[in-house]
Design an enzyme around this catalytic site. Structure first.
Site, PDB file in Angstrom:
ATOM      1  CD  GLU A  27      -1.267   0.314   3.672  1.00  0.00           C
ATOM      2  OE1 GLU A  27      -1.985   1.324   3.662  1.00  0.00           O
ATOM      3  OE2 GLU A  27      -1.316  -0.553   4.562  1.00  0.00           O
ATOM      4  CE  LYS A  89      -5.521   6.496   5.720  1.00  0.00           C
ATOM      5  NZ  LYS A  89      -5.470   6.666   7.189  1.00  0.00           N
ATOM      6  CB  VAL A 109      -5.792  -2.071   4.221  1.00  0.00           C
ATOM      7  CG1 VAL A 109      -6.113  -3.564   4.099  1.00  0.00           C
ATOM      8  CG2 VAL A 109      -4.515  -1.880   5.031  1.00  0.00           C
ATOM      9  CG  ASP A 141     -14.392   5.562  13.017  1.00  0.00           C
ATOM     10  OD1 ASP A 141     -14.279   5.057  11.881  1.00  0.00           O
ATOM     11  OD2 ASP A 141     -13.606   6.424  13.458  1.00  0.00           O
ATOM     12  CB  SER A 143     -11.381   0.263   9.056  1.00  0.00           C
ATOM     13  OG  SER A 143     -10.663   0.210   7.842  1.00  0.00           O
ATOM     14  CB  ALA A 144     -13.818   0.627   4.071  1.00  0.00           C
ATOM     15  CG  ASP A 145      -8.638  -1.242   5.970  1.00  0.00           C
ATOM     16  OD1 ASP A 145      -8.930  -0.560   4.971  1.00  0.00           O
ATOM     17  OD2 ASP A 145      -7.677  -0.988   6.718  1.00  0.00           O
ATOM     18  CE  LYS A 162      -2.751   1.674  10.604  1.00  0.00           C
ATOM     19  NZ  LYS A 162      -3.356   0.798   9.613  1.00  0.00           N
TER      20      LYS A 162
END
Length: 305
Positions: A27, A89, A109, A141, A143-145, A162
């Site tokens: 990435e 981003k 990602v 919240d 993540s779309a990951d 993370k």
């Protein structure tokens, strides 16, 4: 117009594709948003060299002037790095809008995995995946990951999620999405800077042959690709308790300052860096390189058929 019409390959990646040589996707947010200049450029090149020295071809993915770029040349890494924080981003949802205005972006990602899938690349190395943020029961919240991991059949090598995230909820979400996770020579899900999160994994693998077989079977069966959890090297890891204390401080500060969702991750990573006296950055670089090496070794094994 199809996505393939918007895709360009670097000469190195194009040659590897033509010769059916192993390729590892990487990435580009490590260049655009992950670290300050020039450390970001140095790290990106270090990671690419680690892939090459392990027998595979690196394919750093980004959006460059409206094109989906698979593989960056040294001058492109340098130009993106010099703009650190000054470009978008892009997650998967952002690819079309950025391309339409002929913009450039570092890919997350989710976006990197999606483009890698379009390019026919089997494996992708990153630092840590995104996940469920702390306090998500109020903010939603997530993540779309995590959704992309369940959609695209590309294996991902990471050092867990993370540490700034709610790892327990992240693992619950991945289970709900049907994402298969295997620990590479570990029994617990790693926590990015720390080797352990305290959450046990159902599956473990200790050798490259078995790992390659798992990756291929997961690609054939689905959904999504295999998530390979590879802990940060022992000599670079931070103590779990120390990391948690520093993250708690950073989270409290972010809440007090009213930091928005989109800015939360870079703010927290920056504050953890400051609160650990720079040790978190060194751990970050070590784990990214470590993941790239494992991904390259697995790609070489996959190429054997």
């Amino acid at each position: 117009m199809s996505a393939a019409d918007l895709m360009d390959f670097s000469p190195e990646v194009a040659s590897a594709r033509a010769q059916r040589k192993p390729i590892v996707a990487l990435e580009s947010t490590i260049i655009t948003h992950g670290m300050p200049y020039p450390r970001n450029v140095e790290t990106a090149k270090l990671v690419e060299d680690a892939v090459r020295s392990s027998g595979a071809t690196p394919a750093t993915i980004a959006v460059m002037n409206g094109r989906l770029r698979v593989g960056l040349e040294a001058k492109e890494i340098e130009s993106l790095g010099a703009l650190s924080g000054g470009v978008v981003k892009a997650s998967r949802r952002d690819l079309a809008p950025v391309a339409a205005r002929r913009g450039s972006a570092g890919t997350t990602v989710a976006a990197t995995k999606f483009v890698a899938g379009l390019a026919g690349i089997e494996i992708f190395a990153t630092g840590g995946i995104g996940g469920v943020h702390r306090g998500a029961e109020e903010t939603f919240d997530i993540s779309a990951d995590l959704v992309e991991l369940a959609r695209t059949r590309v294996a991902v090598v990471c050092a867990g999620a993370k540490s700034i995230l709610d790892i327990e909820k992240t693992l619950e979400f991945l289970e709900t999405q049907g994402v298969a996770i295997v620990g590479y020579r570990c029994d617990e899900f790693p926590a990015f800077y720390a080797r352990s999160s305290g959450f046990k994994l159902e599956h473990r693998c200790d050798g490259l042959h078995d790992l390659a077989r798992m990756i291929r079977l997961q690609r054939d069966i689905g959904p999504g690709g295999l998530l390979v959890a590879n802990p940060v090297p022992e000599d670079s890891a931070l103590e779990e308790e120390v990391v948690e204390e520093r993250i708690a401080e950073a989270v409290a500060e972010a809440k007090e300052r009213g930091v928005g969702k989109k800015e939360a991750t870079p703010f927290l990573l920056r504050r953890v860096f400051e609160l650990t006296g720079g040790r978190s950055l060194e751990a970050n670089i070590a784990l990214i390189r470590n993941n790239a090496i494992l991904a390259a070794q697995a790609a070489v094994e996959l190429a054997k058929g």
